[in-house]
Scaffold this motif. Structure first.
Motif, PDB file in Angstrom:
ATOM      1  N   GLU A  96       0.826  -1.193   0.000  1.00  0.00           N
ATOM      2  CA  GLU A  96       0.000   0.000   0.000  1.00  0.00           C
ATOM      3  C   GLU A  96       0.865   1.250   0.000  1.00  0.00           C
ATOM      4  O   GLU A  96       0.556   2.235  -0.671  1.00  0.00           O
ATOM      5  N   CYS A  99       3.531   0.697  -3.555  1.00  0.00           N
ATOM      6  CA  CYS A  99       2.808   0.773  -4.823  1.00  0.00           C
ATOM      7  C   CYS A  99       2.032   2.078  -4.931  1.00  0.00           C
ATOM      8  O   CYS A  99       1.974   2.686  -6.005  1.00  0.00           O
ATOM      9  N   GLY A 100       1.439   2.508  -3.829  1.00  0.00           N
ATOM     10  CA  GLY A 100       0.669   3.748  -3.865  1.00  0.00           C
ATOM     11  C   GLY A 100       1.535   4.953  -4.182  1.00  0.00           C
ATOM     12  O   GLY A 100       1.180   5.794  -5.024  1.00  0.00           O
ATOM     13  N   TYR A 103       2.903   4.697  -7.778  1.00  0.00           N
ATOM     14  CA  TYR A 103       1.869   5.027  -8.761  1.00  0.00           C
ATOM     15  C   TYR A 103       1.653   6.536  -8.826  1.00  0.00           C
ATOM     16  O   TYR A 103       1.523   7.113  -9.921  1.00  0.00           O
ATOM     17  N   LEU A 111       5.534  -1.438  -9.790  1.00  0.00           N
ATOM     18  CA  LEU A 111       4.425  -2.103  -9.111  1.00  0.00           C
ATOM     19  C   LEU A 111       4.463  -3.618  -9.281  1.00  0.00           C
ATOM     20  O   LEU A 111       4.253  -4.377  -8.322  1.00  0.00           O
ATOM     21  N   LYS A 175      -3.453  -5.304  -2.871  1.00  0.00           N
ATOM     22  CA  LYS A 175      -2.778  -4.021  -2.670  1.00  0.00           C
ATOM     23  C   LYS A 175      -2.248  -3.474  -3.994  1.00  0.00           C
ATOM     24  O   LYS A 175      -2.254  -2.263  -4.227  1.00  0.00           O
ATOM     25  N   ALA A 179      -3.704   0.177  -5.402  1.00  0.00           N
ATOM     26  CA  ALA A 179      -2.831   1.323  -5.656  1.00  0.00           C
ATOM     27  C   ALA A 179      -3.148   1.969  -6.998  1.00  0.00           C
ATOM     28  O   ALA A 179      -2.928   3.169  -7.193  1.00  0.00           O
ATOM     29  N   GLN A 180      -3.686   1.186  -7.931  1.00  0.00           N
ATOM     30  CA  GLN A 180      -4.046   1.702  -9.251  1.00  0.00           C
ATOM     31  C   GLN A 180      -5.536   2.024  -9.360  1.00  0.00           C
ATOM     32  O   GLN A 180      -6.035   2.317 -10.452  1.00  0.00           O
ATOM     33  N   VAL A 318      -4.760   4.657  -0.278  1.00  0.00           N
ATOM     34  CA  VAL A 318      -4.488   4.952  -1.686  1.00  0.00           C
ATOM     35  C   VAL A 318      -4.407   6.457  -1.911  1.00  0.00           C
ATOM     36  O   VAL A 318      -3.483   6.955  -2.566  1.00  0.00           O
ATOM     37  N   SER A 321      -1.142   7.894  -0.134  1.00  0.00           N
ATOM     38  CA  SER A 321       0.103   7.472  -0.783  1.00  0.00           C
ATOM     39  C   SER A 321       0.213   8.052  -2.192  1.00  0.00           C
ATOM     40  O   SER A 321       1.290   8.504  -2.603  1.00  0.00           O
ATOM     41  N   ASN A 322      -0.898   8.054  -2.948  1.00  0.00           N
ATOM     42  CA  ASN A 322      -0.869   8.637  -4.295  1.00  0.00           C
ATOM     43  C   ASN A 322      -0.542  10.120  -4.248  1.00  0.00           C
ATOM     44  O   ASN A 322       0.282  10.616  -5.038  1.00  0.00           O
ATOM     45  N   GLY A 401      -0.413   4.677   4.288  1.00  0.00           N
ATOM     46  CA  GLY A 401      -0.192   5.520   3.127  1.00  0.00           C
ATOM     47  C   GLY A 401       1.034   6.402   3.271  1.00  0.00           C
ATOM     48  O   GLY A 401       1.722   6.710   2.296  1.00  0.00           O
TER      49      GLY A 401
END
Length: 486
Positions: A96, A99-100, A103, A111, A175, A179-180, A318, A321-322, A401
């Protein structure tokens, strides 16, 4: 350059957040953020509830066999499988963060590598956990669990070994997809799994009369159906750039990745095992079978509610983290405020609902009037558990995150195990508070942890967190993070 790659809608949100000067402006942006959160949280909640339903549906079938078989399945599901689920879900949650943030930073190639590394680490851990299943009966007896319950639960655990490895494959995939924002695919597969599980359980327990063994087979088949269904979605090309096939890079830089995975596992395990201890300790009270059955039913319902907030946990993880990966700290902070308002409102609704239905919500799970009365007696402490836990999973999602797993692990250790369990034990045994005393005392730990996480979230410098996101990717991602996307 990175901002040039952002979707136009995200640019507007990032810019507009700086211009919030009135209540009207706040409400407009909150409505937009709510739309974003629910587009993630809705399918994530459905997925969490559907996958939790696999165990809950099995418990309903077991409850209509005998009280002993209900207790055996509840003990195996909450203690043995609960330990395994906590470790695999926790270690998979490292994705999480990585990858988050990857991304958000538009480094999609990482990823797939992260997903494969997580599979390697989690399946290796599952092999190490096999003795937990092989020696379940003596382990439960060591904790003074009722002898009949421990023996039958131990036999059931042997049949549930395939589920252990399904956990190790499933949670990293989830996860990776979350993330996507590929949450709708997860929801569709989970819905199909629930239908399959109900049909299999009915067939194997009803017409075929296989009892607990049939329920174990149904659970194993359904979990592997979930894993293969989600992986088929990835292989069909719906994650372009993120999945580029199997890569030998997955076997490199495992130490840094394992470190973050371990921190995630400890953080989440300390949360999940906290309530597992409630069932184990209750097994030492008088009239253990009724007490364990009552608490198990409450924990089953508690798990349904927690799955709703795990959806919020996934959504806010998500979003945070994004946004941090993309260098937008204001958007991350605003998302946290909006999701907390939503989760508290839902928590209050659950609180009122449980108190209103306290005399009847145990009936679908058992045919024993004594167990139904015992469940009703726990209504007040159960309702407060639901209210407190409307906030805690969301704050944990913020922590994941942002990459604070180790910090939250220390907080959980102190609040849950140095405060919550000792206080609960004191009230339950020396002060003769029984099940209600044990559970009520343990809530002091939950309350303390929630207050500390709120304070940390409020005092965080989110600009600094955003600036450190790229360094986290390098630190925990290893050499794969150095490869640019084109």
């Amino acid at each position: 350059m990175r901002e040039a790659l952002l979707p136009a809608a995200d640019k507007v949100v990032a810019e507009d957040l700086e211009e919030i000067r009135s209540v009207r402006s706040f409400l407009r942006h909150a409505a937009e953020e709510n739309r974003r959160l629910w587009s993630l949280a809705g399918p994530a909640i459905f997925t969490s509830v559907a996958q939790y339903s696999l165990g809950a549906i099995t418990q309903v079938f077991a409850g209509h066999l005998t009280t002993l078989e209900l207790d055996a399945f509840s003990t195996e599901n909450n203690v043995i499988a609960g330990l395994a689920l906590g470790i695999t879900l926790g270690m998979g949650s490292a994705l999480e963060t990585l990858c988050g943030q990857a991304y958000g930073a538009k480094q999609l190639h990482m990823l797939g590598v992260y997903l494969q590394r997580s599979w390697i680490i989690l399946n290796a851990m599952s092999v190490l956990m096999l003795p937990l299943y092989l020696f379940a009966t003596p382990i439960l007896r060591f904790f003074h669990q009722d002898a009949e319950i421990a023996t039958l639960a131990g036999k059931l655990a042997l049949y549930m070994i395939p589920q252990l490895f399904a956990y190790a494959c499933n949670f990293p995939i989830q996860k990776f997809l979350q993330a996507q924002s590929k949450v709708m695919a997860m929801a569709v597969v989970s819905a199909a799994a629930v239908v399959l599980h109900v049909a299999l359980s009915w067939l194997l327990v009803g017409p075929m009369g296989m009892g607990l063994v049939g329920l174990a087979i149904a659970l194993n088949v359904t979990w592997w159906f979930t894993v293969l269904g989600q992986f088929a979605y990835i292989l069909m090309g719906y994650c372009p750039g993120a999945w580029n096939g199997f890569d030998w890079l997955a076997f490199s830089d495992l130490v840094g990745f394992a470190r973050l995975s371990l921190g995630s596992a400890i953080m989440i395990c300390l949360e999940l095992w906290f309530y597992m201890f409630l069932i184990v300790i209750v097994g030492n009270l008088g009239n253990a079978q009724v007490a364990v059955a009552a608490v198990s039913i409450c924990m089953n319902l508690f798990g349904w509610q927690i799955m709703v907030f795990f959806g919020f946990n996934a959504a806010i993880s998500v979003r945070v983290s994004n946004e941090l990966g993309a260098g937008r700290p204001r958007a991350a902070k605003f998302a946290i405020a909006v999701v907390l308002m939503s989760s508290v409102a839902i928590g209050l609704a659950f609180f009122v609902l449980v108190l209103a239905l306290r005399d009847v919500y145990g009936a679908p799970f058992t045919e024993s009037p004594e167990v139904v009365r015992a469940v009703a007696s726990l209504g007040l402490v159960f309702a407060f558990s639901l209210l407190l836990n409307s906030v805690q999973p969301v704050l944990s999602g913020v922590a994941v995150g942002a990459g604070w797993q180790w910090l939250v692990a220390y907080i959980n250790l102190g609040c849950y195990y140095l405060v919550g369990i000792p206080v609960g034990y004191l009230i339950a045994f020396p002060l003769h508070g029984g099940v209600k005393g044990m559970w009520g005392g343990m809530l002091t730990g939950v309350g303390m942890q929630t207050v500390i996480l709120v304070a940390i979230t409020l005092r965080t410098n989110w600009d600094k967190e955003a600036s450190e996101a790229s360094s986290r990717i390098l630190k925990w991602g290893g050499s794969a993070a150095l490869k640019p996307d084109h």
